[in-house]
Every structure is written in C-alpha cells, then in structure tokens.
Scaffold this motif. Structure first.
Motif, PDB file in Angstrom:
ATOM      1  N   LEU A  48       0.834  -1.203   0.000  1.00 30.70           N
ATOM      2  CA  LEU A  48       0.000   0.000   0.000  1.00 30.70           C
ATOM      3  C   LEU A  48       0.869   1.253   0.000  1.00 30.70           C
ATOM      4  CD1 LEU A  48      -3.190   0.628   2.077  1.00 30.70           C
ATOM      5  CD2 LEU A  48      -1.371   2.320   2.090  1.00 30.70           C
ATOM      6  N   ALA A  49       1.895   1.280   0.850  1.00 30.92           N
ATOM      7  CA  ALA A  49       2.764   2.455   0.937  1.00 30.92           C
ATOM      8  C   ALA A  49       3.496   2.704  -0.383  1.00 30.92           C
ATOM      9  CB  ALA A  49       3.773   2.280   2.068  1.00 30.92           C
ATOM     10  N   ILE A  51       2.497   1.795  -3.411  1.00 29.02           N
ATOM     11  CA  ILE A  51       1.527   2.267  -4.402  1.00 29.02           C
ATOM     12  C   ILE A  51       1.271   3.755  -4.200  1.00 29.02           C
ATOM     13  CG2 ILE A  51      -0.858   2.090  -5.215  1.00 29.02           C
ATOM     14  CD1 ILE A  51      -0.766  -0.881  -4.368  1.00 29.02           C
ATOM     15  N   ALA A  52       1.032   4.145  -2.942  1.00 29.18           N
ATOM     16  CA  ALA A  52       0.769   5.552  -2.634  1.00 29.18           C
ATOM     17  C   ALA A  52       1.920   6.437  -3.091  1.00 29.18           C
ATOM     18  CB  ALA A  52       0.530   5.714  -1.133  1.00 29.18           C
ATOM     19  N   ASP A  53       3.140   6.000  -2.824  1.00 29.60           N
ATOM     20  CA  ASP A  53       4.316   6.789  -3.197  1.00 29.60           C
ATOM     21  C   ASP A  53       4.433   6.926  -4.712  1.00 29.60           C
ATOM     22  OD1 ASP A  53       6.850   8.123  -2.481  1.00 29.60           O
ATOM     23  OD2 ASP A  53       7.766   6.420  -3.510  1.00 29.60           O
ATOM     24  N   ASN A  54       4.155   5.847  -5.443  1.00 29.51           N
ATOM     25  CA  ASN A  54       4.324   5.864  -6.896  1.00 29.51           C
ATOM     26  C   ASN A  54       3.257   6.672  -7.617  1.00 29.51           C
ATOM     27  OD1 ASN A  54       6.562   4.005  -8.220  1.00 29.51           O
ATOM     28  ND2 ASN A  54       5.951   3.024  -6.305  1.00 29.51           N
ATOM     29  N   ILE A  55       2.064   6.790  -7.035  1.00 32.65           N
ATOM     30  CA  ILE A  55       1.014   7.560  -7.710  1.00 32.65           C
ATOM     31  C   ILE A  55       0.830   8.942  -7.088  1.00 32.65           C
ATOM     32  CG2 ILE A  55      -0.187   5.459  -8.408  1.00 32.65           C
ATOM     33  CD1 ILE A  55      -2.306   6.035  -6.291  1.00 32.65           C
ATOM     34  N   GLY A  56       1.723   9.297  -6.171  1.00 31.16           N
ATOM     35  CA  GLY A  56       1.678  10.638  -5.597  1.00 31.16           C
ATOM     36  C   GLY A  56       0.525  10.876  -4.651  1.00 31.16           C
ATOM     37  N   ARG A  57       0.126   9.825  -3.910  1.00 26.32           N
ATOM     38  CA  ARG A  57      -0.965   9.949  -2.937  1.00 26.32           C
ATOM     39  C   ARG A  57      -0.456   9.538  -1.562  1.00 26.32           C
ATOM     40  NH1 ARG A  57      -5.791  12.001  -5.543  1.00 26.32           N
ATOM     41  NH2 ARG A  57      -5.729  11.264  -7.697  1.00 26.32           N
ATOM     42  N   THR A  58      -1.254   9.801  -0.536  1.00 21.90           N
ATOM     43  CA  THR A  58      -0.918   9.328   0.798  1.00 21.90           C
ATOM     44  C   THR A  58      -1.579   7.978   1.040  1.00 21.90           C
ATOM     45  OG1 THR A  58      -2.843  10.340   1.867  1.00 21.90           O
ATOM     46  CG2 THR A  58      -0.861  11.714   1.619  1.00 21.90           C
ATOM     47  N   LYS A  59      -1.080   7.244   2.040  1.00 19.52           N
ATOM     48  CA  LYS A  59      -1.683   5.952   2.371  1.00 19.52           C
ATOM     49  C   LYS A  59      -3.139   6.129   2.788  1.00 19.52           C
ATOM     50  CE  LYS A  59       1.449   4.686   5.377  1.00 19.52           C
ATOM     51  NZ  LYS A  59       2.138   3.822   6.379  1.00 19.52           N
ATOM     52  N   GLY A  60      -3.411   7.193   3.522  1.00 19.33           N
ATOM     53  CA  GLY A  60      -4.780   7.440   3.954  1.00 19.33           C
ATOM     54  C   GLY A  60      -5.730   7.685   2.795  1.00 19.33           C
ATOM     55  N   GLU A  61      -5.215   8.308   1.725  1.00 23.24           N
ATOM     56  CA  GLU A  61      -6.058   8.607   0.567  1.00 23.24           C
ATOM     57  C   GLU A  61      -6.489   7.349  -0.176  1.00 23.24           C
ATOM     58  OE1 GLU A  61      -5.240  12.488  -1.856  1.00 23.24           O
ATOM     59  OE2 GLU A  61      -3.305  11.689  -1.215  1.00 23.24           O
ATOM     60  N   PHE A  63      -6.245   3.977   1.044  1.00 15.43           N
ATOM     61  CA  PHE A  63      -6.541   2.772   1.827  1.00 15.43           C
ATOM     62  C   PHE A  63      -7.937   2.232   1.522  1.00 15.43           C
ATOM     63  CE2 PHE A  63      -8.481   0.916   5.643  1.00 15.43           C
ATOM     64  CZ  PHE A  63      -7.647  -0.174   5.828  1.00 15.43           C
ATOM     65  N   ARG A  64      -8.951   3.092   1.622  1.00 10.95           N
ATOM     66  CA  ARG A  64     -10.320   2.638   1.379  1.00 10.95           C
ATOM     67  C   ARG A  64     -10.534   2.275  -0.088  1.00 10.95           C
ATOM     68  NH1 ARG A  64     -14.239   6.673   4.957  1.00 10.95           N
ATOM     69  NH2 ARG A  64     -13.406   6.096   7.014  1.00 10.95           N
ATOM     70  N   VAL A  68     -11.975  -1.294  -1.578  1.00 10.98           N
ATOM     71  CA  VAL A  68     -13.124  -1.440  -2.477  1.00 10.98           C
ATOM     72  C   VAL A  68     -12.715  -2.175  -3.754  1.00 10.98           C
ATOM     73  CG1 VAL A  68     -14.798  -0.197  -3.894  1.00 10.98           C
ATOM     74  CG2 VAL A  68     -14.318   0.579  -1.564  1.00 10.98           C
ATOM     75  N   LEU A  69     -11.565  -1.808  -4.321  1.00  9.35           N
ATOM     76  CA  LEU A  69     -11.093  -2.473  -5.536  1.00  9.35           C
ATOM     77  C   LEU A  69     -10.861  -3.962  -5.289  1.00  9.35           C
ATOM     78  CD1 LEU A  69      -8.567   0.201  -6.875  1.00  9.35           C
ATOM     79  CD2 LEU A  69     -10.731  -0.467  -7.944  1.00  9.35           C
ATOM     80  N   GLU A  70     -10.382  -4.295  -4.090  1.00 10.36           N
ATOM     81  CA  GLU A  70     -10.177  -5.702  -3.751  1.00 10.36           C
ATOM     82  C   GLU A  70     -11.520  -6.418  -3.618  1.00 10.36           C
ATOM     83  OE1 GLU A  70      -7.903  -8.478  -0.419  1.00 10.36           O
ATOM     84  OE2 GLU A  70      -8.194  -6.331  -0.050  1.00 10.36           O
ATOM     85  N   THR A  71     -12.477  -5.785  -2.949  1.00 15.58           N
ATOM     86  CA  THR A  71     -13.800  -6.387  -2.777  1.00 15.58           C
ATOM     87  C   THR A  71     -14.482  -6.628  -4.120  1.00 15.58           C
ATOM     88  OG1 THR A  71     -14.077  -5.315  -0.622  1.00 15.58           O
ATOM     89  CG2 THR A  71     -16.077  -6.078  -1.732  1.00 15.58           C
ATOM     90  N   ARG A  72     -14.302  -5.688  -5.062  1.00 10.73           N
ATOM     91  CA  ARG A  72     -14.940  -5.805  -6.374  1.00 10.73           C
ATOM     92  C   ARG A  72     -14.147  -6.678  -7.347  1.00 10.73           C
ATOM     93  NH1 ARG A  72     -18.992  -1.851  -7.190  1.00 10.73           N
ATOM     94  NH2 ARG A  72     -19.303  -2.931  -9.172  1.00 10.73           N
ATOM     95  N   GLY A  73     -12.971  -7.158  -6.927  1.00  4.50           N
ATOM     96  CA  GLY A  73     -12.226  -8.105  -7.739  1.00  4.50           C
ATOM     97  C   GLY A  73     -11.276  -7.505  -8.755  1.00  4.50           C
TER      98      GLY A  73
END
Length: 268
Positions: A48-49, A51-61, A63-64, A68-73
């Motif tokens: 997760l960390a 991914i966040a670093d590579n797309i320029g987002r924070t982990k908090g941004e 996480f959810r 959801v992407l995991e739940t939806r497959g």
C-alpha cells in the motif's frame, strides 16, 4: 437584437477554453483509476505504501479505495496479504465488447479445424497499448503440446504475435504502438525495428524463435480488418517439433495462412 462583433468573438473564445479542459472532476474515481493503471503496468507486486508513493498519494487517501477495488475483484493481495496486484477482471470485461466477442466466435471453429488438421494448439492475440493480449485459444488434440492461456499479456516486441501485429497493422496504429513502446524503452532503435517489420511484411507468415520460451518457435499470421485497415489480431502457434507429430514448421505455417485468411474473409 444583434450583438456587437467583439462580444461574439469573446463568447467563442471562452467556449474554446472551457472545451479544452475536463468538464467534470471525480477525485475518488481518479484515485481508483490511478491505482489500477499503475498496477497494470507494474512488473512486480507493491505494498500500500509503495503504491501511494508511486502515484503521488498518501496511504490514507488510497486505503479505502484499495479495499473497495479488492472487494470488487479488480486487485488482489499476494505475499501473505502485504502486497497487491491487478487481476484480469478489466480484461475479462473488455472481452465482452461486441468487437472481440464476434472475432472470437468467428475464429474459434476455424481454429478448431486447424488444430485437428495439424495437431497443434493455436491462440488469437490482439494489441493493447504496447502489449498483446490473448483473447481465445484452442488446445491441441494430442496429450503433449504447448499452449498459451487466455488473458496472457506480453510486450509486442517479445512475441511472434506482437511482431506480426506491428508489421501488418495500419501505419497510424503502428506509430501509436511504437510511441507506447518508447515510453518504457526510450532507447528503442525505431529504424532497426521498422526494417525488421518490413522484412516480416514480405512474408505471409512469421516464423522465428520465441522471445519468451527457449526451444519454441512462434508461427504467426495476421487477421486483417478490411482493405487497407491492417491487422486487428494475430493467429499464432507455439511450435515445438514432437517425435509423435513430425510435421515441419513450414507445413504448419501453410495451414495457418489458410486459417487466418478464412477468418479475415469471415470478418468482411
């Protein structure tokens, strides 16, 4: 009442500025697409960390969004749940498009006849960005043979299917594909590649060692979409000479050319 000419020009200029940019913003959707697009290009799995670093987002941004992407497959956890990778769900959804469904439906019985005649497996690959994606396959009738799974993706430059597609697709599509390849390989020798593709176009069928599997030869023929529109798919055989099936690659290629021609005609 007629508006002053200056005001008419101002209105048109304002409209042009508005049309030039995005009309709407959907931050949550953009975060999800950033994640999926990043993981689809990744050659390894990421935490997760990371991914966040590579797309320029924070982990908090994210996480959810990842949950959801995991739940939806669309993504799945690997390595004891520490890392993520993209699944084939988007690819499977893409195969539901009428264009690819009709191509697979038309090609499958012809591919089955080819496999029965030659006792070799074959698969159908389409271009997607700088890669090929296998959309359907037919197994060989013998107990031993080489097959490629549906959903398999690989660089256009590393496979017979990809080189065949590059050689026979329209010039406009080829230029776009080469531009996509250069994003990952800025040192690509385009002149050398164009020369290689020109040589392939002199043949009706590509026959050369696989860039992925030692001892395997790729035999590939283009599936064409109308006059002048170029290749939309490649019909390919992963060839290994077997003691139980001594047919040579040139003979397999003749059958493959005939099968590809029949698929092209059926699409017309």
């Amino acid at each position: 009442m007629t508006r002053p000419k200056e005001q008419e020009i101002s209105v048109r200029e304002t409209a042009d500025v508005v049309d030039a940019g995005p009309r709407y913003s959907a931050p949550a959707l953009e975060k999800g697409l950033d994640i999926v697009e990043f993981l689809s290009r990744a050659e390894k799995d990421y935490t997760l960390a990371q991914i966040a670093d590579n797309i320029g987002r924070t982990k908090g941004e994210i996480f959810r969004m990842l949950a959801v992407l995991e739940t939806r497959g669309y993504v799945e956890r690997v390595n004891d749940g520490e890392k993520y990778q993209v699944t084939n769900k988007l690819f499977r959804l893409g195969l539901r498009r009428p264009k690819y469904k009709s191509l697979a439906v038309i090609a499958t019985p012809i591919m089955e006849l080819f496999a029965a005649e030659t006792r070799y497996a074959c698969h159908l690959a389409v271009p997607t960005g700088n890669q090929i994606a296998v959309i359907t396959r037919v197994e060989c009738p013998d107990p031993v043979g080489v097959t490629v799974r549906v959903g398999y993706r690989q660089s256009l430059l590393e496979t017979g299917s990809g080189l065949c597609l590059l050689a026979f697709m329209s010039a406009a599509n080829r230029n776009r594909a080469i531009d996509a390849i250069k994003v990952d390989d800025p040192w690509l020798d385009v002149d050398a590649l164009e020369g290689r593709l020109a040589d392939i176009r002199q043949q009706k069928c590509l026959i050369e060692p696989s860039g992925v599997m030692d001892g395997v030869w790729d035999i590939a023929c283009p599936i064409l979409e109308g006059v002048g529109r170029g290749a939309i798919a490649a019909l390919t055989v992963p060839y290994v000479k077997l003691v139980t099936n001594p047919i040579d690659p040139e003979a397999v290629a003749k059958h493959l050319v005939n099968a590809a021609s029949r698929i092209t005609s059926a699409l017309a």
